[in-house]
Design a protein around this motif. Structure first.
Motif, PDB file in Angstrom:
ATOM      1  N   MET A  88     -20.288  69.390  -2.652  1.00  0.00           N
ATOM      2  CA  MET A  88     -20.895  70.037  -3.819  1.00  0.00           C
ATOM      3  C   MET A  88     -22.418  70.078  -3.771  1.00  0.00           C
ATOM      4  SD  MET A  88     -20.491  67.280  -6.960  1.00  0.00           S
ATOM      5  CE  MET A  88     -18.746  66.984  -6.697  1.00  0.00           C
ATOM      6  N   LEU A  89     -23.063  69.220  -2.966  1.00  0.00           N
ATOM      7  CA  LEU A  89     -24.524  69.140  -3.002  1.00  0.00           C
ATOM      8  C   LEU A  89     -25.249  70.396  -2.507  1.00  0.00           C
ATOM      9  CD1 LEU A  89     -25.406  65.458  -2.000  1.00  0.00           C
ATOM     10  CD2 LEU A  89     -25.982  66.629  -4.139  1.00  0.00           C
ATOM     11  N   PRO A  90     -24.876  71.000  -1.374  1.00  0.00           N
ATOM     12  CA  PRO A  90     -25.658  72.154  -0.898  1.00  0.00           C
ATOM     13  C   PRO A  90     -25.808  73.276  -1.920  1.00  0.00           C
ATOM     14  CG  PRO A  90     -24.276  71.331   0.860  1.00  0.00           C
ATOM     15  CD  PRO A  90     -23.857  70.604  -0.376  1.00  0.00           C
ATOM     16  N   PRO A  91     -24.712  73.809  -2.510  1.00  0.00           N
ATOM     17  CA  PRO A  91     -24.926  74.870  -3.501  1.00  0.00           C
ATOM     18  C   PRO A  91     -25.658  74.378  -4.747  1.00  0.00           C
ATOM     19  CG  PRO A  91     -22.607  74.197  -3.441  1.00  0.00           C
ATOM     20  CD  PRO A  91     -23.272  73.558  -2.284  1.00  0.00           C
ATOM     21  N   LEU A  92     -25.455  73.121  -5.115  1.00  0.00           N
ATOM     22  CA  LEU A  92     -26.142  72.582  -6.291  1.00  0.00           C
ATOM     23  C   LEU A  92     -27.648  72.511  -6.062  1.00  0.00           C
ATOM     24  CD1 LEU A  92     -26.213  71.223  -9.059  1.00  0.00           C
ATOM     25  CD2 LEU A  92     -25.640  69.055  -7.930  1.00  0.00           C
ATOM     26  N   LEU A  93     -28.066  72.020  -4.909  1.00  0.00           N
ATOM     27  CA  LEU A  93     -29.496  71.914  -4.626  1.00  0.00           C
ATOM     28  C   LEU A  93     -30.156  73.289  -4.532  1.00  0.00           C
ATOM     29  CD1 LEU A  93     -29.573  68.994  -2.014  1.00  0.00           C
ATOM     30  CD2 LEU A  93     -30.047  68.899  -4.461  1.00  0.00           C
ATOM     31  N   ARG A  94     -29.441  74.257  -3.963  1.00  0.00           N
ATOM     32  CA  ARG A  94     -29.988  75.624  -3.914  1.00  0.00           C
ATOM     33  C   ARG A  94     -30.198  76.169  -5.326  1.00  0.00           C
ATOM     34  NH1 ARG A  94     -26.330  76.516   0.631  1.00  0.00           N
ATOM     35  NH2 ARG A  94     -27.565  76.763   2.526  1.00  0.00           N
ATOM     36  N   SER A  95     -29.208  75.972  -6.182  1.00  0.00           N
ATOM     37  CA  SER A  95     -29.310  76.471  -7.552  1.00  0.00           C
ATOM     38  C   SER A  95     -30.438  75.781  -8.308  1.00  0.00           C
ATOM     39  CB  SER A  95     -27.983  76.262  -8.298  1.00  0.00           C
ATOM     40  OG  SER A  95     -26.950  76.992  -7.687  1.00  0.00           O
ATOM     41  N   LEU A  96     -30.602  74.494  -8.080  1.00  0.00           N
ATOM     42  CA  LEU A  96     -31.667  73.757  -8.778  1.00  0.00           C
ATOM     43  C   LEU A  96     -33.050  74.170  -8.280  1.00  0.00           C
ATOM     44  CD1 LEU A  96     -30.031  70.218  -8.972  1.00  0.00           C
ATOM     45  CD2 LEU A  96     -30.680  71.677 -10.901  1.00  0.00           C
ATOM     46  N   ARG A  97     -33.160  74.446  -6.996  1.00  0.00           N
ATOM     47  CA  ARG A  97     -34.454  74.914  -6.485  1.00  0.00           C
ATOM     48  C   ARG A  97     -34.830  76.244  -7.125  1.00  0.00           C
ATOM     49  NH1 ARG A  97     -35.764  75.113  -0.081  1.00  0.00           N
ATOM     50  NH2 ARG A  97     -35.036  72.970  -0.322  1.00  0.00           N
TER      51      ARG A  97
ATOM     52  N   ILE B 138     -35.860  67.535 -14.029  1.00  0.00           N
ATOM     53  CA  ILE B 138     -35.081  66.309 -14.234  1.00  0.00           C
ATOM     54  C   ILE B 138     -33.795  66.364 -13.419  1.00  0.00           C
ATOM     55  CG2 ILE B 138     -33.694  65.021 -15.913  1.00  0.00           C
ATOM     56  CD1 ILE B 138     -35.816  65.727 -18.015  1.00  0.00           C
ATOM     57  N   LEU B 139     -33.089  67.491 -13.510  1.00  0.00           N
ATOM     58  CA  LEU B 139     -31.834  67.642 -12.774  1.00  0.00           C
ATOM     59  C   LEU B 139     -32.077  67.630 -11.265  1.00  0.00           C
ATOM     60  CD1 LEU B 139     -30.114  70.394 -14.957  1.00  0.00           C
ATOM     61  CD2 LEU B 139     -29.615  67.935 -14.919  1.00  0.00           C
ATOM     62  N   SER B 140     -33.181  68.243 -10.841  1.00  0.00           N
ATOM     63  CA  SER B 140     -33.504  68.264  -9.417  1.00  0.00           C
ATOM     64  C   SER B 140     -33.797  66.854  -8.909  1.00  0.00           C
ATOM     65  CB  SER B 140     -34.708  69.171  -9.166  1.00  0.00           C
ATOM     66  OG  SER B 140     -35.039  69.200  -7.787  1.00  0.00           O
ATOM     67  N   ALA B 141     -34.536  66.071  -9.688  1.00  0.00           N
ATOM     68  CA  ALA B 141     -34.836  64.694  -9.293  1.00  0.00           C
ATOM     69  C   ALA B 141     -33.555  63.890  -9.132  1.00  0.00           C
ATOM     70  CB  ALA B 141     -35.755  64.036 -10.326  1.00  0.00           C
ATOM     71  N   GLU B 142     -32.626  64.051 -10.065  1.00  0.00           N
ATOM     72  CA  GLU B 142     -31.389  63.283 -10.018  1.00  0.00           C
ATOM     73  C   GLU B 142     -30.490  63.732  -8.863  1.00  0.00           C
ATOM     74  OE1 GLU B 142     -29.908  63.819 -13.995  1.00  0.00           O
ATOM     75  OE2 GLU B 142     -30.862  61.968 -14.668  1.00  0.00           O
ATOM     76  N   ALA B 143     -30.398  65.055  -8.644  1.00  0.00           N
ATOM     77  CA  ALA B 143     -29.540  65.562  -7.568  1.00  0.00           C
ATOM     78  C   ALA B 143     -30.078  65.158  -6.198  1.00  0.00           C
ATOM     79  CB  ALA B 143     -29.419  67.082  -7.667  1.00  0.00           C
TER      80      ALA B 143
ATOM     81  N   LEU C 229     -33.479  62.827   7.125  1.00  0.00           N
ATOM     82  CA  LEU C 229     -33.071  63.642   5.981  1.00  0.00           C
ATOM     83  C   LEU C 229     -33.109  62.844   4.687  1.00  0.00           C
ATOM     84  CD1 LEU C 229     -30.090  65.758   7.356  1.00  0.00           C
ATOM     85  CD2 LEU C 229     -32.383  66.551   6.777  1.00  0.00           C
ATOM     86  N   ALA C 230     -32.797  61.548   4.760  1.00  0.00           N
ATOM     87  CA  ALA C 230     -32.867  60.712   3.558  1.00  0.00           C
ATOM     88  C   ALA C 230     -34.296  60.657   3.031  1.00  0.00           C
ATOM     89  CB  ALA C 230     -32.363  59.307   3.868  1.00  0.00           C
TER      90      ALA C 230
ATOM     91  N   ASP D 186     -38.157  62.172  -1.035  1.00  0.00           N
ATOM     92  CA  ASP D 186     -39.456  62.748  -1.377  1.00  0.00           C
ATOM     93  C   ASP D 186     -39.308  63.892  -2.380  1.00  0.00           C
ATOM     94  OD1 ASP D 186     -42.427  63.077  -0.773  1.00  0.00           O
ATOM     95  OD2 ASP D 186     -41.682  65.076  -0.257  1.00  0.00           O
ATOM     96  N   ARG D 187     -38.270  64.708  -2.204  1.00  0.00           N
ATOM     97  CA  ARG D 187     -38.011  65.790  -3.164  1.00  0.00           C
ATOM     98  C   ARG D 187     -37.695  65.223  -4.544  1.00  0.00           C
ATOM     99  NH1 ARG D 187     -36.121  70.276   0.036  1.00  0.00           N
ATOM    100  NH2 ARG D 187     -37.828  70.631   1.508  1.00  0.00           N
ATOM    101  N   SER D 188     -36.957  64.120  -4.577  1.00  0.00           N
ATOM    102  CA  SER D 188     -36.627  63.493  -5.852  1.00  0.00           C
ATOM    103  C   SER D 188     -37.880  62.998  -6.557  1.00  0.00           C
ATOM    104  CB  SER D 188     -35.649  62.326  -5.629  1.00  0.00           C
ATOM    105  OG  SER D 188     -35.364  61.669  -6.841  1.00  0.00           O
ATOM    106  N   VAL D 189     -38.758  62.319  -5.809  1.00  0.00           N
ATOM    107  CA  VAL D 189     -39.997  61.792  -6.392  1.00  0.00           C
ATOM    108  C   VAL D 189     -40.882  62.931  -6.886  1.00  0.00           C
ATOM    109  CG1 VAL D 189     -42.142  60.573  -5.856  1.00  0.00           C
ATOM    110  CG2 VAL D 189     -39.950  59.664  -5.059  1.00  0.00           C
ATOM    111  N   HIS D 190     -41.003  63.989  -6.083  1.00  0.00           N
ATOM    112  CA  HIS D 190     -41.840  65.125  -6.477  1.00  0.00           C
ATOM    113  C   HIS D 190     -41.328  65.752  -7.772  1.00  0.00           C
ATOM    114  CE1 HIS D 190     -44.442  68.629  -6.068  1.00  0.00           C
ATOM    115  NE2 HIS D 190     -43.383  69.395  -6.272  1.00  0.00           N
ATOM    116  N   ALA D 191     -40.034  65.982  -7.863  1.00  0.00           N
ATOM    117  CA  ALA D 191     -39.459  66.581  -9.068  1.00  0.00           C
ATOM    118  C   ALA D 191     -39.645  65.657 -10.274  1.00  0.00           C
ATOM    119  CB  ALA D 191     -37.974  66.870  -8.853  1.00  0.00           C
ATOM    120  N   ALA D 192     -39.497  64.339 -10.063  1.00  0.00           N
ATOM    121  CA  ALA D 192     -39.663  63.389 -11.167  1.00  0.00           C
ATOM    122  C   ALA D 192     -41.079  63.417 -11.704  1.00  0.00           C
ATOM    123  CB  ALA D 192     -39.303  61.977 -10.704  1.00  0.00           C
TER     124      ALA D 192
END
Length: 458
Positions: free
Chosen positions: A189-198, A214-219, A235-236, A241-247
């Motif tokens: 479920m993560l790939p389409p979810l991350l694309r949609s959140l971006r 907020i949703l992007s940081a959590e995902a 990749l981790a 880093d994407r989570s921190v940036h979104a937060a």
């Protein structure tokens, strides 16, 4: 079992029979007219059952009840209780709760169960048996490749207004499945979810954009966590880093503190233990300074940061900082006053004890780790991921203590609660290998069967 029968996954069916009925591969083979080698190859997935005659032979030999026969697509037989195998005789399958494994000659199974209960707390055995295991879904390479593509590809142009309600529900589902150790489902479920959140963070405005961040940081937090489990450090790091940036885009201290947990984890996973401990300590102090009337969410994130820092300090062999941070986390747990899962942290007094177990192992104190593990109420832990982690830590402690038989008990218990923690993680697969290669011969055979049943090459 019903799920395995409906999909005709006979390897999993035989694994469950081995696991719950206490029958060896040889005993299963004698009942269904197969050699031990053929049974082993079916369990390992290298041989697949496809003919109706073999389905019938397995169903008859293992005395499937009508419900099981029907699930497998066979006609019911209405087998009676007195069909030649008296209740309790060696020829009958025993109930799931009667035996955990093949008993040694002359050893009372009830005594062995009581010993098992005493390993990590009175609630352990009941919690294991109350949890229905499902067939493990390993972290598929194609799913990981899809996730890597999403994390590295340039953002696409927004296709239209984002449905934040739908995206929020999807993030909750991803977090819930992660904590339930359904890692294969999360990766899907993560790939389409991350694309949609971006796309959502690029197209939304005002309060809606903050919600998208907020949703992007959590995902991305979930993505980083599952990549750390898989051992993909590069990749981790990117996902963390994407989570921190979104937060930081949200400008909400709680979200910034929450995202600091995953960057700390990524630092530690890459071997930067001192930096990880420092990062967690600074983030916790910043949160604490801003907490005038802390909510349950605030206390949970604050306490979880302290725990993460303590583990990093233990890995750095800094006993003073480890003890200091664990004690502060214990105080936060007392202030919270209950076991919760606020902000998806699973934080509470029992979780602090779990981290004391983990820290003791990293500091080389196996006996201390077991002492703390005995104090944990497994039933009170709110998520399967935390339960399985505790059991795997207990496995490591018993291995350090050269108590291989008890280590095998623990890792079997972890597999019951969270199969993908065993089959889908390189570190736990290595742990199974350690049991096989270092255990005495009396344990090595059972450990190898356990590995074979799960398809783990040793």
């Amino acid at each position: 079992m019903i799920t395995a029968l409906r999909s005709r996954a006979m390897g999993r069916v035989l694994q469950l029979v081995r696991q719950y009925a206490g029958l060896s591969q040889t005993a299963i083979g004698s009942r269904i007219g197969m050699s031990q080698g053929k049974v082993s190859s079916i369990m390992a997935g290298s041989h697949h059952v496809t003919t109706l005659e073999v389905y019938e032979r397995i169903a008859d030999g293992l005395q499937f009840p009508d419900s099981a026969r029907t699930a497998l697509g066979l006609a019911p037989r209405h087998i009676s209780a007195g069909d030649g195998s008296p209740s309790g005789s060696p020829g009958t399958l025993r109930p799931a709760r009667s035996v955990e494994r093949d008993p040694r000659p002359g050893e009372d199974s009830a005594v062995r169960r009581r010993e098992f209960v005493g390993l990590t707390g009175s609630g352990l055995f009941g919690a294991i048996l109350a949890t229905a295991g499902t067939a493990p879904t390993p972290m598929a390479g194609s799913a990981l490749n899809d996730l890597a593509t999403v994390l590295t590809e340039p953002p696409a142009a927004p296709a239209g207004p984002a449905d934040l309600t739908r995206l929020s529900a999807a993030v909750v589902a991803a977090k819930r499945d992660y904590q339930a150790c359904r890692y294969g489902d999360v990766l899907t479920m993560l790939p389409p979810l991350l694309r949609s959140l971006r796309a959502a963070t690029a197209s939304a405005e005002g309060a809606h954009q903050r919600e998208a961040h907020i949703l992007s940081a959590e995902a991305h937090h979930v993505a980083a966590s599952i990549l750390i489990k898989h051992g993909d450090k590069g990749l981790a790091w990117l996902a963390a880093d994407r989570s921190v940036h979104a937060a930081h885009q949200t400008e909400i201290p709680l979200m910034i503190g929450s995202s600091a947990r995953i960057i700390t984890h990524a630092l530690m996973d890459s071997g930067h233990h001192r930096a990880a401990a420092t990062n967690a300590g600074i983030a916790a102090r910043r949160m604490n300074a801003a907490l005038i009337q802390p909510t349950d969410d605030d206390l949970s994130v604050y306490g979880s940061l302290l725990l993460r820092g303590a583990i990093a300090a233990a890995e750095d062999e800094d006993r003073h900082t480890t003890t200091e941070l664990l004690d502060e986390a214990e105080q936060a747990g007392r202030r919270l006053g209950h076991e919760g899962n606020h902000m998806w942290t699973a934080f509470g007094p029992n979780n602090v004890l779990c981290h004391r177990v983990n820290a003791a192992i990293r500091l080389g104190d196996a006996g201390t780790a077991i002492d703390f593990a005995r104090r944990v109420d497994l039933d009170a832990l709110p998520i399967n991921e935390r339960k399985a982690t505790l059991l795997l830590d207990a496995t490591r402690a018993f291995l350090m203590w050269s108590r291989h038989e008890r280590a095998l008990h623990m890792i079997r218990a972890a597999e019951q609660i969270a199969p993908e923690e065993i089959t889908g993680r390189p570190s736990t697969r290595r742990l199974v290998g350690d049991l096989v290669t270092t255990g005495p011969i009396t344990v090595r055979r059972e450990a190898r069967e356990f590995a074979d049943n799960l398809g783990i090459a040793v």
